[in-house]
Design an enzyme around this catalytic site. Structure first.
Site, PDB file in Angstrom:
ATOM      1  N   ASN A  90      42.805  45.507  32.235  1.00  0.00           N
ATOM      2  CA  ASN A  90      41.610  46.560  31.666  1.00  0.00           C
ATOM      3  C   ASN A  90      42.127  47.560  30.835  1.00  0.00           C
ATOM      4  O   ASN A  90      42.666  48.523  31.593  1.00  0.00           O
ATOM      5  CB  ASN A  90      40.833  46.841  32.802  1.00  0.00           C
ATOM      6  N   HIS A 150      34.075  43.389  26.989  1.00  0.00           N
ATOM      7  CA  HIS A 150      35.058  44.168  27.684  1.00  0.00           C
ATOM      8  C   HIS A 150      35.717  43.406  29.038  1.00  0.00           C
ATOM      9  O   HIS A 150      35.085  42.785  29.741  1.00  0.00           O
ATOM     10  CB  HIS A 150      34.422  45.541  28.134  1.00  0.00           C
ATOM     11  N   CYS A 190      34.878  52.555  28.762  1.00  0.00           N
ATOM     12  CA  CYS A 190      35.150  51.140  28.299  1.00  0.00           C
ATOM     13  C   CYS A 190      34.164  50.955  27.184  1.00  0.00           C
ATOM     14  O   CYS A 190      34.216  49.688  26.361  1.00  0.00           O
ATOM     15  CB  CYS A 190      34.927  50.344  29.527  1.00  0.00           C
TER      16      CYS A 190
HETATM   17  N1  ACO Z   1      46.168  44.418  46.901  1.00  0.00           N
HETATM   18  C1  ACO Z   1      45.882  44.132  48.096  1.00  0.00           C
HETATM   19  N2  ACO Z   1      44.806  44.417  49.064  1.00  0.00           N
HETATM   20  C2  ACO Z   1      43.916  45.319  48.218  1.00  0.00           C
HETATM   21  C3  ACO Z   1      44.108  46.025  47.136  1.00  0.00           C
HETATM   22  C4  ACO Z   1      45.038  45.461  46.326  1.00  0.00           C
HETATM   23  N3  ACO Z   1      45.553  45.900  45.050  1.00  0.00           N
HETATM   24  N4  ACO Z   1      43.072  46.818  46.798  1.00  0.00           N
HETATM   25  C5  ACO Z   1      42.391  46.544  47.761  1.00  0.00           C
HETATM   26  N5  ACO Z   1      42.742  45.952  48.558  1.00  0.00           N
HETATM   27  C6  ACO Z   1      42.224  45.630  50.013  1.00  0.00           C
HETATM   28  C7  ACO Z   1      41.231  46.731  50.402  1.00  0.00           C
HETATM   29  O1  ACO Z   1      42.060  47.760  51.377  1.00  0.00           O
HETATM   30  C8  ACO Z   1      40.442  46.029  51.532  1.00  0.00           C
HETATM   31  O2  ACO Z   1      41.041  45.848  52.771  1.00  0.00           O
HETATM   32  P1  ACO Z   1      40.334  45.877  54.023  1.00  0.00           P
HETATM   33  O3  ACO Z   1      39.294  44.798  54.128  1.00  0.00           O
HETATM   34  O4  ACO Z   1      41.468  45.650  55.161  1.00  0.00           O
HETATM   35  O5  ACO Z   1      39.603  47.284  54.199  1.00  0.00           O
HETATM   36  C9  ACO Z   1      40.246  44.615  50.674  1.00  0.00           C
HETATM   37  O6  ACO Z   1      41.357  44.558  49.973  1.00  0.00           O
HETATM   38  C10 ACO Z   1      38.784  44.491  49.851  1.00  0.00           C
HETATM   39  O7  ACO Z   1      38.654  45.620  49.295  1.00  0.00           O
HETATM   40  P2  ACO Z   1      37.369  45.764  48.236  1.00  0.00           P
HETATM   41  O8  ACO Z   1      37.658  47.243  47.541  1.00  0.00           O
HETATM   42  O9  ACO Z   1      36.436  45.418  49.160  1.00  0.00           O
HETATM   43  O10 ACO Z   1      37.764  44.757  47.309  1.00  0.00           O
HETATM   44  P3  ACO Z   1      36.557  43.915  46.485  1.00  0.00           P
HETATM   45  O11 ACO Z   1      36.607  42.302  47.088  1.00  0.00           O
HETATM   46  O12 ACO Z   1      35.463  44.689  46.211  1.00  0.00           O
HETATM   47  O13 ACO Z   1      37.478  43.460  45.040  1.00  0.00           O
HETATM   48  C11 ACO Z   1      37.543  44.889  42.840  1.00  0.00           C
HETATM   49  C12 ACO Z   1      37.955  44.902  44.384  1.00  0.00           C
HETATM   50  C13 ACO Z   1      38.296  43.666  42.437  1.00  0.00           C
HETATM   51  C14 ACO Z   1      37.807  46.113  42.178  1.00  0.00           C
HETATM   52  C15 ACO Z   1      36.077  44.219  42.825  1.00  0.00           C
HETATM   53  O14 ACO Z   1      35.282  45.498  43.407  1.00  0.00           O
HETATM   54  C16 ACO Z   1      35.724  44.338  41.500  1.00  0.00           C
HETATM   55  O15 ACO Z   1      35.747  43.341  40.669  1.00  0.00           O
HETATM   56  N6  ACO Z   1      35.002  45.473  40.954  1.00  0.00           N
HETATM   57  C17 ACO Z   1      34.482  45.569  39.808  1.00  0.00           C
HETATM   58  C18 ACO Z   1      34.712  46.553  38.974  1.00  0.00           C
HETATM   59  C19 ACO Z   1      35.949  46.546  38.089  1.00  0.00           C
HETATM   60  O16 ACO Z   1      36.297  45.470  37.546  1.00  0.00           O
HETATM   61  N7  ACO Z   1      36.075  47.803  37.444  1.00  0.00           N
HETATM   62  C20 ACO Z   1      37.093  47.818  36.547  1.00  0.00           C
HETATM   63  C21 ACO Z   1      37.009  49.091  35.901  1.00  0.00           C
HETATM   64  S1  ACO Z   1      35.471  49.459  35.510  1.00  0.00           S
HETATM   65  C22 ACO Z   1      35.509  48.737  34.009  1.00  0.00           C
HETATM   66  O17 ACO Z   1      36.033  48.643  33.220  1.00  0.00           O
HETATM   67  C23 ACO Z   1      33.676  48.458  33.654  1.00  0.00           C
END
Ligand code: ACO
Length: 335
Positions: free
Chosen positions: A292, A262, A111
Protein backbone atom coordinates in the site's frame (compact mmCIF):
# COMPACT_ATOMS: atom_id res chain seq x y z
CA UNK A 1 -12.94 22.06 -22.59
CA UNK A 2 -11.51 18.56 -22.41
CA UNK A 3 -8.98 17.62 -19.68
CA UNK A 4 -7.01 14.54 -20.58
CA UNK A 5 -4.09 12.59 -19.10
CA UNK A 6 -1.39 12.78 -21.78
CA UNK A 7 1.54 11.16 -19.96
CA UNK A 8 2.36 9.09 -16.90
CA UNK A 9 5.47 8.20 -14.90
CA UNK A 10 6.47 6.45 -11.70
CA UNK A 11 9.44 5.81 -9.45
CA UNK A 12 9.88 3.05 -6.88
CA UNK A 13 12.86 2.70 -4.52
CA UNK A 14 15.50 0.17 -5.51
CA UNK A 15 15.24 -2.00 -2.40
CA UNK A 16 12.64 -4.76 -2.52
CA UNK A 17 11.58 -6.34 0.76
CA UNK A 18 9.63 -9.63 0.59
CA UNK A 19 7.26 -11.02 3.19
CA UNK A 20 9.91 -13.61 3.97
CA UNK A 21 12.43 -10.81 4.57
CA UNK A 22 10.00 -9.30 7.10
CA UNK A 23 9.48 -12.71 8.71
CA UNK A 24 13.24 -12.66 9.37
CA UNK A 25 12.97 -9.53 11.55
CA UNK A 26 9.51 -9.86 13.16
CA UNK A 27 6.93 -12.46 14.14
CA UNK A 28 5.02 -12.73 10.85
CA UNK A 29 4.88 -14.94 7.77
CA UNK A 30 4.36 -14.77 4.03
CA UNK A 31 1.23 -16.89 4.54
CA UNK A 32 -0.34 -14.44 7.05
CA UNK A 33 0.41 -11.31 5.02
CA UNK A 34 -0.41 -12.70 1.57
CA UNK A 35 -3.63 -14.46 2.58
CA UNK A 36 -5.05 -11.41 4.41
CA UNK A 37 -3.85 -8.66 2.08
CA UNK A 38 -2.53 -10.00 -1.24
CA UNK A 39 0.84 -8.29 -0.58
CA UNK A 40 3.98 -10.35 -1.33
CA UNK A 41 6.68 -7.67 -1.44
CA UNK A 42 7.12 -3.90 -1.35
CA UNK A 43 9.76 -1.33 -2.31
CA UNK A 44 11.20 0.49 0.69
CA UNK A 45 13.36 3.62 0.50
CA UNK A 46 16.94 3.51 1.70
CA UNK A 47 18.19 6.92 0.63
CA UNK A 48 15.39 7.87 -1.76
CA UNK A 49 13.37 10.81 -0.43
CA UNK A 50 9.77 11.69 -1.22
CA UNK A 51 10.91 14.68 -3.31
CA UNK A 52 13.45 12.56 -5.22
CA UNK A 53 10.90 9.87 -6.14
CA UNK A 54 8.25 12.48 -7.01
CA UNK A 55 10.70 14.34 -9.27
CA UNK A 56 11.75 11.15 -11.06
CA UNK A 57 8.10 10.16 -11.60
CA UNK A 58 7.34 13.68 -12.86
CA UNK A 59 10.32 13.65 -15.24
CA UNK A 60 9.17 10.36 -16.76
CA UNK A 61 5.58 11.62 -17.07
CA UNK A 62 6.73 14.76 -18.90
CA UNK A 63 8.90 12.64 -21.19
CA UNK A 64 5.95 10.32 -21.84
CA UNK A 65 3.76 13.33 -22.65
CA UNK A 66 6.42 15.04 -24.78
CA UNK A 67 6.15 18.21 -22.69
CA UNK A 68 9.03 20.45 -21.54
CA UNK A 69 9.13 21.35 -17.83
CA UNK A 70 8.72 25.08 -18.53
CA UNK A 71 5.31 24.38 -20.12
CA UNK A 72 3.87 23.14 -16.82
CA UNK A 73 1.51 25.67 -15.18
CA UNK A 74 0.87 23.89 -11.91
CA UNK A 75 2.27 21.00 -9.83
CA UNK A 76 0.09 19.35 -7.18
CA UNK A 77 1.43 16.54 -5.01
CA UNK A 78 -0.80 14.36 -2.87
CA UNK A 79 1.37 13.27 0.07
CA UNK A 80 1.38 12.79 3.84
CA UNK A 81 5.12 12.05 3.99
CA UNK A 82 6.84 15.11 2.53
CA UNK A 83 10.48 15.44 3.55
CA UNK A 84 9.90 18.91 5.04
CA UNK A 85 6.97 20.79 6.51
CA UNK A 86 8.15 23.54 4.20
CA UNK A 87 9.11 23.65 1.39
CA UNK A 88 6.33 21.45 0.09
CA UNK A 89 7.13 18.37 -1.98
CA UNK A 90 5.52 20.10 -4.98
CA UNK A 91 7.88 23.10 -4.64
CA UNK A 92 10.84 20.73 -4.41
CA UNK A 93 9.67 18.96 -7.57
CA UNK A 94 9.30 22.32 -9.30
CA UNK A 95 12.86 23.26 -8.31
CA UNK A 96 14.34 19.92 -9.34
CA UNK A 97 12.58 19.95 -12.72
CA UNK A 98 13.21 23.62 -13.45
CA UNK A 99 9.47 24.06 -14.00
CA UNK A 100 9.92 27.81 -13.61
CA UNK A 101 6.41 28.76 -14.72
CA UNK A 102 4.55 26.41 -12.39
CA UNK A 103 2.74 27.20 -9.15
CA UNK A 104 3.23 24.31 -6.74
CA UNK A 105 1.55 22.99 -3.60
CA UNK A 106 0.78 19.76 -1.72
CA UNK A 107 -2.53 18.19 -0.73
CA UNK A 108 -2.96 16.09 2.41
CA UNK A 109 -5.72 13.57 1.73
CA UNK A 110 -3.76 10.39 2.57
CA UNK A 111 -4.62 7.51 0.23
CA UNK A 112 -7.06 9.75 -1.72
CA UNK A 113 -4.29 12.34 -2.26
CA UNK A 114 -3.69 11.71 -5.95
CA UNK A 115 -7.41 11.73 -6.72
CA UNK A 116 -7.99 14.96 -4.75
CA UNK A 117 -5.03 16.50 -6.63
CA UNK A 118 -6.45 15.30 -9.95
CA UNK A 119 -9.85 16.84 -9.22
CA UNK A 120 -8.23 20.10 -8.05
CA UNK A 121 -6.25 20.20 -11.31
CA UNK A 122 -9.45 19.72 -13.25
CA UNK A 123 -11.09 22.68 -11.51
CA UNK A 124 -8.22 24.95 -12.62
CA UNK A 125 -8.24 23.52 -16.14
CA UNK A 126 -11.99 23.78 -16.54
CA UNK A 127 -12.01 27.45 -15.59
CA UNK A 128 -9.26 28.13 -18.11
CA UNK A 129 -6.84 29.39 -15.45
CA UNK A 130 -4.18 26.83 -16.41
CA UNK A 131 -3.56 24.52 -19.35
CA UNK A 132 -1.02 21.93 -18.21
CA UNK A 133 -0.86 20.41 -14.72
CA UNK A 134 1.46 17.80 -13.23
CA UNK A 135 -0.48 15.71 -10.71
CA UNK A 136 1.40 13.42 -8.36
CA UNK A 137 1.04 11.01 -5.47
CA UNK A 138 4.30 10.42 -3.58
CA UNK A 139 4.98 8.69 -0.27
CA UNK A 140 7.80 7.42 1.91
CA UNK A 141 5.52 5.65 4.37
CA UNK A 142 8.37 3.55 5.77
CA UNK A 143 9.51 6.54 7.83
CA UNK A 144 6.21 6.87 9.73
CA UNK A 145 5.75 3.16 10.49
CA UNK A 146 6.31 1.55 13.86
CA UNK A 147 8.53 -1.31 12.74
CA UNK A 148 7.70 -3.19 15.95
CA UNK A 149 3.97 -3.15 15.11
CA UNK A 150 3.50 -6.10 12.76
CA UNK A 151 -0.19 -5.31 12.25
CA UNK A 152 0.57 -2.12 10.28
CA UNK A 153 4.18 -2.05 9.03
CA UNK A 154 3.78 -5.11 6.79
CA UNK A 155 1.06 -3.37 4.77
CA UNK A 156 2.88 -0.35 3.39
CA UNK A 157 5.51 0.54 0.79
CA UNK A 158 7.19 3.61 -0.75
CA UNK A 159 6.98 5.16 -4.22
CA UNK A 160 5.67 7.96 -6.45
CA UNK A 161 3.47 8.24 -9.51
CA UNK A 162 2.70 11.18 -11.80
CA UNK A 163 0.31 12.18 -14.57
CA UNK A 164 0.39 15.16 -16.92
CA UNK A 165 -3.12 16.52 -17.38
CA UNK A 166 -3.75 18.96 -20.18
CA UNK A 167 -6.77 21.01 -21.28
CA UNK A 168 -7.81 21.06 -24.91
CA UNK A 169 -10.46 23.19 -26.53
CA UNK A 170 -13.32 21.03 -27.79
CA UNK A 171 -12.97 20.70 -31.56
CA UNK A 172 -9.46 22.21 -31.34
CA UNK A 173 -6.32 21.01 -33.09
CA UNK A 174 -5.61 18.23 -30.61
CA UNK A 175 -9.21 17.07 -30.37
CA UNK A 176 -10.21 13.63 -31.63
CA UNK A 177 -12.79 12.88 -34.30
CA UNK A 178 -15.29 11.97 -31.58
CA UNK A 179 -14.77 15.29 -29.82
CA UNK A 180 -15.38 17.12 -33.06
CA UNK A 181 -18.65 15.17 -33.34
CA UNK A 182 -19.59 16.69 -29.98
CA UNK A 183 -18.82 13.64 -27.79
CA UNK A 184 -16.67 14.55 -24.82
CA UNK A 185 -13.81 12.55 -23.48
CA UNK A 186 -11.02 13.00 -20.94
CA UNK A 187 -12.47 13.44 -17.46
CA UNK A 188 -16.18 12.59 -17.69
CA UNK A 189 -17.18 12.97 -14.03
CA UNK A 190 -15.82 13.01 -10.51
CA UNK A 191 -17.11 12.86 -6.98
CA UNK A 192 -15.38 13.03 -3.61
CA UNK A 193 -16.10 13.22 0.10
CA UNK A 194 -14.67 13.43 3.60
CA UNK A 195 -15.74 12.21 7.02
CA UNK A 196 -13.60 13.89 9.67
CA UNK A 197 -15.76 12.53 12.49
CA UNK A 198 -14.33 9.06 11.84
CA UNK A 199 -10.79 10.27 11.11
CA UNK A 200 -9.04 8.71 14.10
CA UNK A 201 -9.56 5.16 12.83
CA UNK A 202 -6.46 5.80 10.72
CA UNK A 203 -4.10 8.39 12.18
CA UNK A 204 -0.52 9.57 12.61
CA UNK A 205 0.55 12.50 14.80
CA UNK A 206 3.19 14.34 12.88
CA UNK A 207 5.50 16.38 15.02
CA UNK A 208 6.59 17.37 18.49
CA UNK A 209 4.88 20.45 19.91
CA UNK A 210 7.71 22.86 20.83
CA UNK A 211 5.44 25.55 22.30
CA UNK A 212 6.73 26.26 25.87
CA UNK A 213 3.27 27.55 26.95
CA UNK A 214 1.36 24.43 26.08
CA UNK A 215 0.00 22.30 28.91
CA UNK A 216 -0.61 19.31 26.70
CA UNK A 217 2.41 18.72 24.47
CA UNK A 218 1.61 15.63 22.47
CA UNK A 219 4.41 13.55 21.11
CA UNK A 220 4.72 12.39 17.53
CA UNK A 221 3.39 8.92 16.79
CA UNK A 222 3.50 6.27 14.10
CA UNK A 223 0.69 5.24 11.78
CA UNK A 224 -2.02 3.69 13.87
CA UNK A 225 -5.07 2.00 12.44
CA UNK A 226 -8.21 0.18 13.46
CA UNK A 227 -7.90 -2.26 10.56
CA UNK A 228 -11.39 -3.66 10.79
CA UNK A 229 -13.03 -0.21 10.89
CA UNK A 230 -10.94 0.90 7.91
CA UNK A 231 -11.99 -2.25 6.09
CA UNK A 232 -15.69 -1.59 6.81
CA UNK A 233 -15.33 2.04 5.70
CA UNK A 234 -13.67 1.03 2.42
CA UNK A 235 -16.06 -1.73 1.38
CA UNK A 236 -19.14 0.33 2.19
CA UNK A 237 -18.04 3.73 0.84
CA UNK A 238 -16.13 2.88 -2.34
CA UNK A 239 -18.94 1.05 -4.23
CA UNK A 240 -21.35 3.90 -3.39
CA UNK A 241 -18.84 6.49 -4.58
CA UNK A 242 -18.22 4.57 -7.81
CA UNK A 243 -21.93 4.11 -8.51
CA UNK A 244 -22.46 7.83 -7.89
CA UNK A 245 -19.69 8.87 -10.29
CA UNK A 246 -20.87 6.40 -12.95
CA UNK A 247 -24.34 7.96 -12.66
CA UNK A 248 -22.89 11.45 -13.09
CA UNK A 249 -20.99 10.33 -16.19
CA UNK A 250 -24.07 8.54 -17.56
CA UNK A 251 -22.26 5.22 -17.98
CA UNK A 252 -22.85 1.71 -16.64
CA UNK A 253 -20.54 -0.67 -14.74
CA UNK A 254 -20.39 -2.78 -17.92
CA UNK A 255 -19.03 0.16 -19.95
CA UNK A 256 -15.89 0.36 -17.79
CA UNK A 257 -12.74 -1.34 -19.05
CA UNK A 258 -10.74 -0.99 -15.83
CA UNK A 259 -11.40 0.00 -12.22
CA UNK A 260 -8.11 1.37 -10.87
CA UNK A 261 -8.59 1.36 -7.11
CA UNK A 262 -6.32 2.49 -4.31
CA UNK A 263 -4.25 -0.59 -3.50
CA UNK A 264 -4.86 -1.15 0.22
CA UNK A 265 -5.88 -4.76 0.35
CA UNK A 266 -6.88 -7.42 -2.19
CA UNK A 267 -9.90 -8.36 -0.12
CA UNK A 268 -11.18 -4.78 -0.29
CA UNK A 269 -10.77 -4.80 -4.08
CA UNK A 270 -12.57 -8.15 -4.41
CA UNK A 271 -15.39 -6.97 -2.17
CA UNK A 272 -15.86 -3.75 -4.18
CA UNK A 273 -15.95 -5.78 -7.42
CA UNK A 274 -18.59 -8.08 -5.93
CA UNK A 275 -20.74 -5.22 -4.65
CA UNK A 276 -20.60 -3.53 -8.07
CA UNK A 277 -21.37 -6.88 -9.77
CA UNK A 278 -18.28 -6.27 -11.91
CA UNK A 279 -15.79 -8.83 -13.20
CA UNK A 280 -12.84 -8.84 -10.77
CA UNK A 281 -10.47 -9.18 -13.75
CA UNK A 282 -11.31 -5.55 -14.52
CA UNK A 283 -9.58 -4.55 -11.26
CA UNK A 284 -5.82 -4.50 -11.95
CA UNK A 285 -3.55 -5.08 -8.97
CA UNK A 286 -0.11 -3.75 -8.04
CA UNK A 287 -0.25 -4.26 -4.28
CA UNK A 288 1.26 -7.75 -4.66
CA UNK A 289 4.61 -6.13 -5.55
CA UNK A 290 4.19 -2.57 -4.16
CA UNK A 291 2.17 -2.97 -0.98
CA UNK A 292 0.00 0.00 0.00
CA UNK A 293 1.72 3.22 -1.15
CA UNK A 294 -1.13 5.51 -0.13
CA UNK A 295 -1.44 8.52 -2.49
CA UNK A 296 1.04 6.94 -4.92
CA UNK A 297 -0.87 3.71 -5.48
CA UNK A 298 -3.33 4.89 -8.16
CA UNK A 299 -0.78 6.77 -10.33
CA UNK A 300 1.87 4.04 -10.02
CA UNK A 301 -0.66 1.44 -11.19
CA UNK A 302 -1.90 3.77 -13.94
CA UNK A 303 1.68 4.18 -15.18
CA UNK A 304 2.31 0.42 -15.10
CA UNK A 305 -0.80 -0.12 -17.23
CA UNK A 306 0.03 2.72 -19.61
CA UNK A 307 3.55 1.39 -20.21
CA UNK A 308 2.27 -2.14 -20.76
CA UNK A 309 -0.03 -0.76 -23.49
CA UNK A 310 -3.18 -1.76 -21.59
CA UNK A 311 -4.88 1.62 -22.10
CA UNK A 312 -6.32 2.51 -25.48
CA UNK A 313 -7.85 5.74 -26.64
CA UNK A 314 -11.58 5.65 -25.91
CA UNK A 315 -11.37 3.18 -22.99
CA UNK A 316 -13.55 4.22 -20.06
CA UNK A 317 -11.74 3.88 -16.75
CA UNK A 318 -12.73 4.43 -13.14
CA UNK A 319 -10.08 5.61 -10.69
CA UNK A 320 -10.93 5.58 -6.99
CA UNK A 321 -8.97 6.50 -3.87
CA UNK A 322 -9.98 6.11 -0.21
CA UNK A 323 -8.26 6.36 3.13
CA UNK A 324 -7.11 8.63 5.94
CA UNK A 325 -9.15 11.67 6.83
CA UNK A 326 -11.39 9.81 6.23
CA UNK A 327 -11.47 10.72 2.54
CA UNK A 328 -12.58 9.20 -0.74
CA UNK A 329 -12.66 10.30 -4.38
CA UNK A 330 -13.65 8.65 -7.66
CA UNK A 331 -13.45 9.69 -11.30
CA UNK A 332 -14.57 8.32 -14.65
CA UNK A 333 -12.16 9.14 -17.47
CA UNK A 334 -12.06 8.30 -21.12
CA UNK A 335 -8.45 7.58 -22.07
N1 ACO B 1 1.69 -11.37 11.08
C1 ACO B 1 1.16 -12.36 11.83
N2 ACO B 1 0.12 -12.14 12.67
C2 ACO B 1 -0.37 -10.89 12.74
C3 ACO B 1 0.14 -9.83 11.97
C4 ACO B 1 1.22 -10.10 11.12
N3 ACO B 1 1.78 -9.16 10.34
N4 ACO B 1 -0.57 -8.72 12.26
C5 ACO B 1 -1.50 -9.06 13.18
N5 ACO B 1 -1.38 -10.39 13.47
C6 ACO B 1 -2.18 -11.16 14.37
C7 ACO B 1 -2.81 -10.34 15.47
O1 ACO B 1 -1.91 -10.17 16.54
C8 ACO B 1 -4.00 -11.18 15.84
O2 ACO B 1 -3.57 -12.24 16.67
P1 ACO B 1 -4.50 -12.74 17.88
O3 ACO B 1 -5.75 -13.25 17.25
O4 ACO B 1 -3.65 -13.80 18.51
O5 ACO B 1 -4.74 -11.53 18.73
C9 ACO B 1 -4.43 -11.81 14.51
O6 ACO B 1 -3.28 -11.73 13.65
C10 ACO B 1 -5.59 -11.10 13.85
O7 ACO B 1 -5.33 -9.70 13.87
P2 ACO B 1 -6.34 -8.68 13.24
O8 ACO B 1 -5.80 -7.30 13.33
O9 ACO B 1 -7.70 -8.93 13.82
O10 ACO B 1 -6.30 -9.15 11.74
P3 ACO B 1 -7.38 -8.96 10.63
O11 ACO B 1 -7.87 -10.28 10.22
O12 ACO B 1 -8.34 -7.87 10.93
O13 ACO B 1 -6.45 -8.44 9.45
C11 ACO B 1 -5.86 -6.40 8.30
C12 ACO B 1 -5.71 -7.22 9.57
C13 ACO B 1 -5.28 -7.18 7.14
C14 ACO B 1 -5.13 -5.08 8.45
C15 ACO B 1 -7.38 -6.17 8.10
O14 ACO B 1 -7.96 -5.59 9.23
C16 ACO B 1 -7.68 -5.33 6.93
O15 ACO B 1 -7.65 -5.78 5.81
N6 ACO B 1 -8.02 -4.05 7.17
C17 ACO B 1 -8.26 -3.10 6.10
C18 ACO B 1 -7.46 -1.96 6.37
C19 ACO B 1 -6.30 -1.81 5.46
O16 ACO B 1 -6.07 -2.51 4.51
N7 ACO B 1 -5.58 -0.77 5.76
C20 ACO B 1 -4.48 -0.39 4.96
C21 ACO B 1 -4.18 1.02 5.20
S1 ACO B 1 -5.53 2.03 5.17
C22 ACO B 1 -5.85 2.47 3.61
O17 ACO B 1 -5.01 2.40 2.77
C23 ACO B 1 -7.22 2.90 3.30
Amino acid sequence: MIARIIGTGSCLPESIVTNDDLAGIMDTSDEWIASRTGIRKRHLAKDETTAFMASEAARKALENAGIEADKVDMIIVGTITGDYITPSTACQVQGRLGAVNAVAFDINAACSGFMYAFHTAYAYLQTGIYKTVLVLGAETLSKIMDWTDRSTCVLFGDGAGAAVVQAFEEGGQQASEKEMMGERNGLLAFEQGSDGARGMVLNCRGRLNHNPLTTNPFAPSYVSMDGQEVYKFAVSTVPVSIRRVLGKAGVEVGDIKFFILHQANLRIIQSVAKRLKADVDKFPVSLDHCGNISAASVPVLLDEMNRKGMLNRGDKIVMSGFGGGLTWASAVIEW
